[in-house]
Design a protein around this motif. Structure first.
Motif, PDB file in Angstrom:
ATOM      1  N   VAL A  46      65.076 -27.056  50.107  1.00 19.53           N
ATOM      2  CA  VAL A  46      65.585 -27.326  48.754  1.00 19.53           C
ATOM      3  C   VAL A  46      64.412 -27.349  47.780  1.00 19.53           C
ATOM      4  N   LEU A  47      64.543 -26.610  46.691  1.00 14.42           N
ATOM      5  CA  LEU A  47      63.521 -26.553  45.648  1.00 14.42           C
ATOM      6  C   LEU A  47      64.136 -27.038  44.343  1.00 14.42           C
ATOM      7  N   GLU A  48      63.477 -28.001  43.701  1.00 16.89           N
ATOM      8  CA  GLU A  48      64.054 -28.627  42.514  1.00 16.89           C
ATOM      9  C   GLU A  48      62.998 -28.766  41.423  1.00 16.89           C
ATOM     10  N   LYS A  79      67.815 -26.358  40.336  1.00 16.51           N
ATOM     11  CA  LYS A  79      67.802 -26.613  41.767  1.00 16.51           C
ATOM     12  C   LYS A  79      68.352 -25.406  42.528  1.00 16.51           C
ATOM     13  N   ASP A  80      67.682 -25.061  43.629  1.00 20.74           N
ATOM     14  CA  ASP A  80      68.160 -23.968  44.470  1.00 20.74           C
ATOM     15  C   ASP A  80      67.718 -24.252  45.892  1.00 20.74           C
ATOM     16  N   SER A  81      68.236 -23.464  46.835  1.00 21.20           N
ATOM     17  CA  SER A  81      67.910 -23.690  48.240  1.00 21.20           C
ATOM     18  C   SER A  81      67.852 -22.370  48.988  1.00 21.20           C
ATOM     19  N   LEU A  82      67.210 -22.416  50.122  1.00 18.66           N
ATOM     20  CA  LEU A  82      67.035 -21.231  50.960  1.00 18.66           C
ATOM     21  C   LEU A  82      67.323 -21.621  52.403  1.00 18.66           C
ATOM     22  N   HIS A 112      62.431 -30.854  51.161  1.00 21.21           N
ATOM     23  CA  HIS A 112      63.035 -31.027  49.837  1.00 21.21           C
ATOM     24  C   HIS A 112      61.879 -31.198  48.865  1.00 21.21           C
ATOM     25  N   ILE A 113      61.649 -30.174  48.036  1.00 25.16           N
ATOM     26  CA  ILE A 113      60.468 -30.106  47.190  1.00 25.16           C
ATOM     27  C   ILE A 113      60.838 -30.337  45.726  1.00 25.16           C
ATOM     28  N   ILE A 114      60.160 -31.291  45.100  1.00 24.05           N
ATOM     29  CA  ILE A 114      60.292 -31.515  43.664  1.00 24.05           C
ATOM     30  C   ILE A 114      59.067 -30.895  42.990  1.00 24.05           C
ATOM     31  N   ILE A 115      59.289 -30.031  42.021  1.00 16.75           N
ATOM     32  CA  ILE A 115      58.184 -29.347  41.348  1.00 16.75           C
ATOM     33  C   ILE A 115      58.084 -29.842  39.916  1.00 16.75           C
ATOM     34  N   SER A 116      56.961 -30.444  39.598  1.00 18.22           N
ATOM     35  CA  SER A 116      56.674 -30.855  38.224  1.00 18.22           C
ATOM     36  C   SER A 116      55.618 -29.915  37.656  1.00 18.22           C
ATOM     37  N   ILE A 117      55.334 -30.068  36.374  1.00 17.74           N
ATOM     38  CA  ILE A 117      54.336 -29.226  35.721  1.00 17.74           C
ATOM     39  C   ILE A 117      53.364 -30.131  34.981  1.00 17.74           C
ATOM     40  N   ASN A 118      52.062 -29.956  35.237  1.00 15.68           N
ATOM     41  CA  ASN A 118      51.085 -30.831  34.605  1.00 15.68           C
ATOM     42  C   ASN A 118      50.767 -30.362  33.178  1.00 15.68           C
TER      43      ASN A 118
END
Length: 477
Positions: A46-48, A79-82, A112-118
């Motif tokens: 899961v990518l979020e 959010k998406d998943s593979l 389950h990955i949460i992606i933020s942006i710095n």
């Protein structure tokens, strides 16, 4: 200038990725991922996206042994998943239109990955369901965040680097301005992390070694003879490093250095022969295997002959098997592969047979691929046009040139292309369709009349206002 994904499609077997990922896909997927497939049932990754800016989105190229699948995350689709049963190499590209970095991550089933942006728009990853080392997984983002554009040559993170005088200068494709400055600051940052016990010894050892070989590759590309004489010699050839991309990349650049005056030329046959001459043992096997991917931009006959040459001398049976499957298989050597596949499984012998299904309509053909960012950017505009003009007598069809069916199907669902309008060209590199239509880059749009006659080999894109003028003239005739 409009962005395009360039390649010599009339001489290339598309390996599900654009040419920049071709080497990476063959070495990383075939040498490591495919060999560690799990026996477990498939699970989701899961990518979020944790970022609310409506104008920003991230592009994640997920690569496994089935090919490549591009996931796009934004405010509307956060959010998406593979679904997979193996390790995935996830490559996150820049949030900026110039694609200024590519950062790679290893992801695993059930992640389950949460992606933020710095603040400098680099991705910062967090794993929700597993223990992980925050600094190690985000090392390259932290490195660039601290040093304002330091370039790690192995990962091609930025096409901007900070020069000694403190001025930012844009780097042309393949050009390296100051590898020594970048290398010293990268090591300084890594040393500070290790000395403060912020990273493990194994991570430190592997990363500093990778940075050094990337630095060597950088000075080879810079063609700085003084630096090359000072830093590079045969002692850096080490058979224990053949599973590392940075090492193989260094070997390949070292061979090119002796062949070309500049790195903008692309004579892959010469590079292969130079690698064959320069290296021995497993280093030779690995870099020649890598070199075959470059040779796939030549004719299938050329790749075929070099593949046979490789098999005669290679001692690594796993590499031999991969080369046989990818370059010497019946499918690879087909000379006239024009078959088009519909999502339902129905096949068409050629494009004309497909066109004959709609005798009363003109055709607007969209050639695209899951890995082509400009292609995907045009699709929302294409769908709007289709809604307006389909009822007026213009049929829209979408032809994917992905190597793998799974990549085509996944992306088709992701971007919401209708199953009834979507087709797959499995052997695009060998197809007479792309030769006859003069397709050398994508996205490419073709307009045909009701009989199948080509009226425009390079029609305006869906986002171009001129396409409406073209359609209006077409409908009047």
């Amino acid at each position: 200038m409009k962005a395009k994904c360039y390649y010599r499609i009339n001489r290339l077997i598309i390996r599900s990725l654009h040419i920049g990922w071709l080497y990476f896909f063959f070495f990383s997927i075939n040498c490591s991922i495919a060999s560690i497939k799990s026996n477990n049932k498939e699970s989701y990754i899961v990518l979020e996206l944790n970022y609310k800016d409506k104008n920003k989105e991230i592009w994640i190229n997920c690569i496994d042994s089935n090919g490549s699948h591009l996931i796009i995350l934004n405010a509307k689709n956060p959010k998406d998943s593979l679904l997979t049963n193996e390790k995935i190499l996830a490559v996150i590209t820049s949030f900026k239109c110039e694609n200024s970095f590519n950062i790679k991550y290893n992801l695993f089933p059930k992640d389950h990955i949460i992606i933020s942006i710095n603040s400098k728009e680099y991705p910062v990853l967090k794993k929700l369901n597993k223990d992980y080392h925050h600094i190690e997984i985000n090392y390259y983002s932290l490195l660039n965040d601290n040093f304002n554009g330091i370039d790690n040559f192995g990962n091609k993170i930025l096409n901007y680097i900070l020069c000694n005088n403190g001025q930012k200068e844009k780097v042309r494709n393949g050009e390296i301005l100051n590898p020594l400055y970048s290398f010293l600051n990268s090591n300084k940052f890594l040393d500070s992390l290790y000395n403060n016990k912020a990273v493990s010894y194994n991570f430190y050892k592997q990363t500093i070694q990778g940075q050094y070989y990337s630095f060597l590759g950088g000075i080879l590309q810079s063609k700085n003879k003084n630096l090359i004489k000072k830093y590079i010699n045969q002692s850096y050839i080490n058979d224990t490093l053949t599973k590392h991309e940075y090492y193989i990349d260094f070997l390949y650049n070292y061979a090119i250095y002796f062949v070309e005056d500049e790195f903008t030329k692309k004579n892959h046959e010469k590079y292969y022969l130079q690698c064959e001459k320069m290296y021995k043992g497993s280093s030779r096997d690995a870099v020649l295997f890598y070199s075959l991917a470059s040779l796939s931009i030549s004719s299938s006959a050329t790749v075929n002959s070099f593949a046979k040459r490789f098999i005669k001398t290679c001692k690594d049976t796993s590499l031999v098997r991969i080369v046989k499957n990818n370059y010497l298989s019946t499918n690879y050597n087909k000379s006239n592969s024009n078959e088009l596949i519909k999502y339902s499984g129905k096949s068409y012998k050629n494009l004309q047979e497909l066109i004959n299904e709609s005798p009363d309509k003109a055709i607007y053909v969209d050639f695209w691929a899951s890995w082509c960012r400009p292609c995907l950017s045009e699709l929302p505009h294409s769908k709007s046009l289709k809604e307006e003009y389909n009822k007026k007598g213009i049929k829209f069809i979408y032809i994917s040139i992905d190597k793998y069916r799974t990549a085509w199907e996944r992306s088709m669902k992701q971007v919401d292309i209708s199953k009834t309008e979507s087709y797959w060209l499995p052997e695009a590199g060998l197809s007479n369709i792309v030769k006859q239509l003069h397709i050398k880059s994508i996205p490419r749009y073709i307009i045909m009349d009701k009989t199948g006659k080509v009226l425009n080999y390079d029609a305006p894109r869906p986002s171009d206002p001129k396409i409406r003028e073209v359609f209006s003239k077409l409908l009047k005739n």
